[in-house]
Enzyme design. Structure first.
Site, PDB file in Angstrom:
ATOM      1  N   GLY A  82       0.824  -1.198   0.000  1.00 54.11           N
ATOM      2  CA  GLY A  82       0.000   0.000   0.000  1.00 54.11           C
ATOM      3  C   GLY A  82       0.861   1.253   0.000  1.00 54.11           C
ATOM      4  N   MET A  83       0.202   2.416   0.019  1.00 54.11           N
ATOM      5  CA  MET A  83       0.932   3.679  -0.047  1.00 54.11           C
ATOM      6  C   MET A  83       1.896   3.838   1.123  1.00 54.11           C
ATOM      7  SD  MET A  83      -0.606   7.547  -0.405  1.00 54.11           S
ATOM      8  CE  MET A  83      -1.460   7.481   1.185  1.00 54.11           C
ATOM      9  N   LEU A  84       1.398   3.665   2.342  1.00 52.77           N
ATOM     10  CA  LEU A  84       2.272   3.797   3.510  1.00 52.77           C
ATOM     11  C   LEU A  84       3.211   2.600   3.622  1.00 52.77           C
ATOM     12  CD1 LEU A  84       3.163   5.258   6.054  1.00 52.77           C
ATOM     13  CD2 LEU A  84       1.303   4.107   7.285  1.00 52.77           C
ATOM     14  N   ALA A 133      -5.549  -1.823   5.701  1.00 49.57           N
ATOM     15  CA  ALA A 133      -6.820  -1.229   6.131  1.00 49.57           C
ATOM     16  C   ALA A 133      -7.759  -1.108   4.945  1.00 49.57           C
ATOM     17  CB  ALA A 133      -6.601   0.151   6.752  1.00 49.57           C
ATOM     18  N   THR A 148      -9.758   1.686   3.321  1.00 49.27           N
ATOM     19  CA  THR A 148      -9.625   3.136   3.446  1.00 49.27           C
ATOM     20  C   THR A 148     -10.579   3.944   2.574  1.00 49.27           C
ATOM     21  OG1 THR A 148      -7.859   3.136   1.785  1.00 49.27           O
ATOM     22  CG2 THR A 148      -7.192   2.974   4.095  1.00 49.27           C
ATOM     23  N   TYR A 165     -16.409   3.920   8.061  1.00 51.90           N
ATOM     24  CA  TYR A 165     -14.943   3.878   8.092  1.00 51.90           C
ATOM     25  C   TYR A 165     -14.423   4.215   9.487  1.00 51.90           C
ATOM     26  CZ  TYR A 165     -10.111   5.393   7.478  1.00 51.90           C
ATOM     27  OH  TYR A 165      -8.751   5.550   7.627  1.00 51.90           O
ATOM     28  N   LYS A 218     -12.573   1.596  12.171  1.00 51.33           N
ATOM     29  CA  LYS A 218     -11.208   1.880  12.622  1.00 51.33           C
ATOM     30  C   LYS A 218     -11.176   2.038  14.145  1.00 51.33           C
ATOM     31  CE  LYS A 218      -7.902   2.536  10.610  1.00 51.33           C
ATOM     32  NZ  LYS A 218      -6.788   1.590  10.289  1.00 51.33           N
TER      33      LYS A 218
END
Length: 316
Positions: free
Chosen positions: A9-11, A73, A75, A138, A142
């Site tokens: 993923g991005m992170l 996650a 998102t 969402y 979370k």
């Protein structure tokens, strides 16, 4: 050994990049190990010593998983309202399974959460101990993930962040850049306030937490590792989406990322016609983590400029 979950993923991609730079032993998994399946997680952990998962040069004693970083996650804030079951599985059940496994193998957990656990009706930066009251699916899922981790284990770091953007994957900076290169004018809401967070900054904080824990020494009965618990991390300052977009345009033009003129106009959330309610104010206080870690977090404008002029910038 560090196990990075959600490594594509991005992170996760940014964290993997910085783990390599820091020369920390790690292994990454993405969708091939289903976090909603506790048996799949345990099977991977039990087989971590197999050479297929780890460098053959890594000493046997270092192949034990000491840290788990969970960057996985669900998102998509809008889609979560319709895809409730999957959002619940990925954001609540998954973290619960990971926490149970982490406790079982005596590993420390770093879990990424969100400003959406708050209702956004405040007017001062949210601290870690403020009451949670998420608005949509969402945020609720979370928040439930945080609760599950706290029920299952003690050795955890929950890092709440906000307005995250990075080099790998879809994000607001890339979306605005593409729109500004293809439209004469755009409208951006100016009544939602928060703080942008550059993924490299958050990844650096994650690495520092691990390094601090690995190098901790006890003096007079006190451990120098960061105390377990919930921490907030974003870049410094606050803004709204319109001001954020305006800064993207200014810097994009400066560094040649935006090649045409585009008028950036403000509008209200109501005028924009948002599908679901989002927090109107979600600025997070970083006082706790900056005091504990003794590092300076950059202003969001500084990190944005570094991001836009970096060679990895690629809004496909």
């Amino acid at each position: 050994m560090i196990w990075l979950i959600g490594c594509k993923g991005m992170l996760g991609t940014e964290v993997s990049r910085q783990l390599e730079a820091a020369k920390l032993p790690w292994v990454g998994t993405d969708r091939e190990v289903d976090i909603t399946d506790s048996q799949a997680l345990e099977a991977f952990a039990n087989n971590i010593e197999i050479e297929a998962y780890t460098p053959s040069s890594l000493p046997h004693e270092e192949r034990h998983i000491q840290w788990i970083i969970n960057c996985s996650a669900y998102t998509n804030v809008d889609k979560a309202e319709e895809d409730t079951e999957l959002a619940e599985k990925l954001n609540a059940t998954g973290p619960m399974n990971i926490a149970r496994l982490a406790r079982k193998i005596n590993a420390k957990l770093i879990h990424i959460s969100t400003d959406y656990v708050f209702n956004g009706k405040g007017s001062e930066p949210y601290t870690e101990d403020m009451i949670k009251e998420p608005l949509g699916v969402y945020g609720k899922t979370k928040s439930a993930g945080e609760d599950e981790i706290q029920k299952e284990m003690n050795q955890y770091y929950i890092l709440r962040t906000a307005w995250l953007y990075g080099y790998d994957g879809k994000n607001f900076v890339y979306t605005m850049t593409k729109l500004m290169n293809s439209h004469d004018s755009i409208k951006v809401v100016n009544d939602q306030f928060g703080t942008p967070t550059c993924a490299p900054d958050l990844a650096e904080a994650i690495i520092k937490i691990i390094q601090k824990g690995n190098n901790a020494k006890s003096f007079f009965g006190r451990n120098s590792a960061l105390s377990y618990g919930i921490y907030h991390f974003t870049d410094e300052g606050q803004t709204n989406w319109y001001e954020f977009a305006s800064e993207i345009y200014k810097l994009g033009r400066k560094y040649g990322r935006i090649t045409q003129e585009c008028a950036v106009n403000p509008c209200t959330t109501e005028e924009y016609g948002a599908k679901i309610q989002r927090p109107a104010y979600s600025v997070l206080s970083k006082e706790k983590i900056t005091k504990a870690m003794k590092f300076k977090i950059p202003a969001w404008q500084i990190s944005l400029e570094k991001f836009i002029k970096n060679e990895h910038f690629n809004p496909l």
